[in-house]
Design a protein around this motif. Structure first.
Motif, mmCIF file in Angstrom:
data_model
loop_
_atom_site.group_PDB
_atom_site.id
_atom_site.type_symbol
_atom_site.label_atom_id
_atom_site.label_comp_id
_atom_site.label_asym_id
_atom_site.label_seq_id
_atom_site.Cartn_x
_atom_site.Cartn_y
_atom_site.Cartn_z
ATOM 1 N N ARG A 184 0.812 -1.213 0.000
ATOM 2 C CA ARG A 184 0.000 0.000 0.000
ATOM 3 C C ARG A 184 0.845 1.263 0.000
ATOM 4 O O ARG A 184 0.509 2.244 -0.640
ATOM 5 C CB ARG A 184 -0.941 0.011 1.213
ATOM 6 C CG ARG A 184 -1.954 1.144 1.110
ATOM 7 C CD ARG A 184 -3.148 0.971 2.003
ATOM 8 N NE ARG A 184 -3.750 -0.347 1.941
ATOM 9 C CZ ARG A 184 -4.612 -0.803 2.861
ATOM 10 N NH1 ARG A 184 -4.954 -0.042 3.873
ATOM 11 N NH2 ARG A 184 -5.137 -2.003 2.741
ATOM 12 N N TYR A 185 1.968 1.240 0.728
ATOM 13 C CA TYR A 185 2.782 2.453 0.843
ATOM 14 C C TYR A 185 4.087 2.372 0.061
ATOM 15 O O TYR A 185 4.966 3.210 0.229
ATOM 16 C CB TYR A 185 3.036 2.768 2.323
ATOM 17 C CG TYR A 185 1.761 3.095 3.050
ATOM 18 C CD1 TYR A 185 1.213 4.375 2.973
ATOM 19 C CD2 TYR A 185 1.080 2.117 3.760
ATOM 20 C CE1 TYR A 185 0.016 4.675 3.613
ATOM 21 C CE2 TYR A 185 -0.126 2.405 4.407
ATOM 22 C CZ TYR A 185 -0.645 3.687 4.328
ATOM 23 O OH TYR A 185 -1.833 3.976 4.950
ATOM 24 N N GLN A 186 4.196 1.337 -0.802
ATOM 25 C CA GLN A 186 5.378 1.186 -1.656
ATOM 26 C C GLN A 186 6.673 1.181 -0.850
ATOM 27 O O GLN A 186 7.621 1.925 -1.128
ATOM 28 C CB GLN A 186 5.414 2.296 -2.718
ATOM 29 C CG GLN A 186 4.303 2.159 -3.745
ATOM 30 C CD GLN A 186 4.442 0.866 -4.556
ATOM 31 O OE1 GLN A 186 5.437 0.659 -5.236
ATOM 32 N NE2 GLN A 186 3.473 -0.038 -4.438
ATOM 33 N N VAL A 187 6.699 0.344 0.177
ATOM 34 C CA VAL A 187 7.879 0.205 1.029
ATOM 35 C C VAL A 187 8.512 -1.160 0.744
ATOM 36 O O VAL A 187 7.822 -2.174 0.777
ATOM 37 C CB VAL A 187 7.488 0.284 2.531
ATOM 38 C CG1 VAL A 187 8.724 0.204 3.409
ATOM 39 C CG2 VAL A 187 6.694 1.552 2.821
ATOM 40 N N PRO A 188 9.801 -1.210 0.420
ATOM 41 C CA PRO A 188 10.436 -2.497 0.147
ATOM 42 C C PRO A 188 10.563 -3.368 1.396
ATOM 43 O O PRO A 188 10.652 -2.856 2.514
ATOM 44 C CB PRO A 188 11.817 -2.126 -0.391
ATOM 45 C CG PRO A 188 12.040 -0.707 -0.002
ATOM 46 C CD PRO A 188 10.706 -0.071 0.228
ATOM 47 N N VAL A 189 10.579 -4.683 1.164
ATOM 48 C CA VAL A 189 10.660 -5.661 2.255
ATOM 49 C C VAL A 189 11.992 -6.405 2.168
ATOM 50 O O VAL A 189 12.480 -6.695 1.075
ATOM 51 C CB VAL A 189 9.496 -6.690 2.118
ATOM 52 C CG1 VAL A 189 9.673 -7.854 3.086
ATOM 53 C CG2 VAL A 189 8.149 -6.003 2.341
ATOM 54 N N TRP A 190 12.567 -6.704 3.321
ATOM 55 C CA TRP A 190 13.761 -7.553 3.404
ATOM 56 C C TRP A 190 13.430 -8.745 4.304
ATOM 57 O O TRP A 190 12.988 -8.559 5.443
ATOM 58 C CB TRP A 190 14.938 -6.791 4.015
ATOM 59 C CG TRP A 190 15.665 -5.882 3.081
ATOM 60 C CD1 TRP A 190 16.837 -6.163 2.421
ATOM 61 C CD2 TRP A 190 15.323 -4.543 2.684
ATOM 62 N NE1 TRP A 190 17.227 -5.086 1.647
ATOM 63 C CE2 TRP A 190 16.312 -4.084 1.790
ATOM 64 C CE3 TRP A 190 14.258 -3.696 2.991
ATOM 65 C CZ2 TRP A 190 16.278 -2.812 1.211
ATOM 66 C CZ3 TRP A 190 14.212 -2.433 2.413
ATOM 67 C CH2 TRP A 190 15.210 -2.003 1.539
ATOM 68 N N THR A 191 13.654 -9.960 3.798
ATOM 69 C CA THR A 191 13.440 -11.144 4.629
ATOM 70 C C THR A 191 14.162 -12.349 4.023
ATOM 71 O O THR A 191 14.644 -12.286 2.897
ATOM 72 C CB THR A 191 11.927 -11.424 4.809
ATOM 73 O OG1 THR A 191 11.741 -12.353 5.877
ATOM 74 C CG2 THR A 191 11.293 -11.974 3.541
ATOM 75 N N THR A 192 14.244 -13.445 4.785
ATOM 76 C CA THR A 192 14.914 -14.636 4.250
ATOM 77 C C THR A 192 14.008 -15.341 3.231
ATOM 78 O O THR A 192 12.779 -15.152 3.231
ATOM 79 C CB THR A 192 15.241 -15.655 5.355
ATOM 80 O OG1 THR A 192 14.021 -16.119 5.936
ATOM 81 C CG2 THR A 192 16.135 -15.048 6.431
ATOM 82 N N TYR A 193 14.604 -16.186 2.420
ATOM 83 C CA TYR A 193 13.841 -16.939 1.431
ATOM 84 C C TYR A 193 12.805 -17.831 2.112
ATOM 85 O O TYR A 193 11.651 -17.922 1.698
ATOM 86 C CB TYR A 193 14.789 -17.787 0.572
ATOM 87 C CG TYR A 193 14.067 -18.583 -0.482
ATOM 88 C CD1 TYR A 193 13.529 -17.952 -1.600
ATOM 89 C CD2 TYR A 193 13.890 -19.958 -0.343
ATOM 90 C CE1 TYR A 193 12.834 -18.669 -2.555
ATOM 91 C CE2 TYR A 193 13.193 -20.680 -1.290
ATOM 92 C CZ TYR A 193 12.664 -20.036 -2.399
ATOM 93 O OH TYR A 193 11.971 -20.743 -3.324
ATOM 94 N N GLY A 194 13.225 -18.487 3.197
ATOM 95 C CA GLY A 194 12.311 -19.374 3.914
ATOM 96 C C GLY A 194 11.103 -18.627 4.447
ATOM 97 O O GLY A 194 9.964 -19.085 4.322
ATOM 98 N N THR A 195 11.334 -17.470 5.033
ATOM 99 C CA THR A 195 10.219 -16.674 5.559
ATOM 100 C C THR A 195 9.311 -16.217 4.422
ATOM 101 O O THR A 195 8.091 -16.318 4.508
ATOM 102 C CB THR A 195 10.753 -15.456 6.349
ATOM 103 O OG1 THR A 195 11.511 -15.930 7.457
ATOM 104 C CG2 THR A 195 9.624 -14.578 6.852
#
Ligand SMILES: [Zn+2]
Ligand SMILES: [Zn+2]
Length: 255
Positions: A71-82
């Motif tokens: 909705r707010y065009q914010v990038p996400v960082w997370t592991t592949y598994g998650t």
């Protein structure tokens, strides 16, 4: 650098870390509406977030993360598994997702993000230390047992947010079903007050300015028990140990 909690506990977790003009949201276990409301208590708007970092796929950490990101065009960082375990949360709108290695430091503008893997009953959970070049803020929740790597990562932090999920005796005699007691108290479950204190005792705390007990169980713990366990290690007043609560979270703390 400063941080704040939007709320912490089994009903939802989210923490904000800010350095300069960079603001990261660590986890988003609340609905988008609730997150926006809780951000506003801290004087923030979702548009001001530079990124969302997700520790693992459990509802109380990931519930609103991807919808908020889209909705707010914010990038996400997370592991592949998650990420693979979060498919049910993915919105139809386009989304920027950066897949991280749980052992590799990365940067989001002014904030250095140092992930580390933890034992928890999720696919590829990671916890994080945040730095601005001068200070370090370490976060550890949702962890069933403490590894030497966790101790190494949390050494010398200026701020710490540590899980104090339950009191062993309250969990043992409390209302949870046997299977849930085993899960929570197991080595892939959650950290109890004494284990958290034992971890704290192994750390170099010479720079520690803020210590926050987090992810407290409403049924199997009390703020006073968590504060007592951690303050005994530092030999400080019990109320020097702060609580990130489910409803109020914790207001900004500067490091
Ligand atoms: Zn959790
Ligand atoms: Zn969890």
């Amino acid at each position: 650098m400063r941080f704040a909690s939007l709320g912490s506990g089994s009903a939802g977790n989210a923490t904000v870390v800010e350095a300069g003009e960079t603001r990261l949201l660590l986890d988003c276990g609340f609905s988008v509406k609730e997150t926006v409301l809780r951000l506003s208590r801290l004087g923030l708007q979702a548009e001001q977030l530079s990124g969302i970092v997700i520790t693992h796929e459990h509802d109380d950490h990931a519930r609103g993360a991807f919808k908020l990101a889209a909705r707010y065009q914010v990038p996400v960082w997370t592991t592949y598994g998650t990420y693979t375990m979060c498919q049910r949360y993915l919105p139809a709108q386009p989304l920027t997702v950066h897949i991280i290695d749980a052992h590799t430091t990365f940067a989001v503008q002014d904030i250095e993000v140092m992930p580390y893997p933890v034992p928890h009953d999720a696919r590829e959970p990671a916890q994080f230390v945040f730095g601005d070049g001068a200070r370090r803020f370490g976060v550890l929740t949702d962890v069933g047992s403490v590894t030497p790597h966790i101790v190494a990562m949390l050494h010398g932090c200026d701020g710490l947010l540590l899980e104090c999920n339950h009191d062993l005796e309250m969990l043992r005699t409390g209302p949870y079903a046997h299977s849930l007691k085993k899960r929570v108290g197991g080595w892939l479950g959650h950290l109890d007050n004494q284990s958290s204190a034992k971890l704290l005792a192994q750390l170099d705390n010479s720079k520690l300015k803020h210590l926050v007990a987090a992810h407290l169980s409403e049924k199997n713990n009390t703020p006073a028990l968590a504060q007592q366990a951690l303050s005994e290690v530092l030999q400080c007043a019990a109320d020097w140990v702060q609580i990130a609560s489910q409803q109020q979270g914790l207001d900004w703390r500067a490091l």
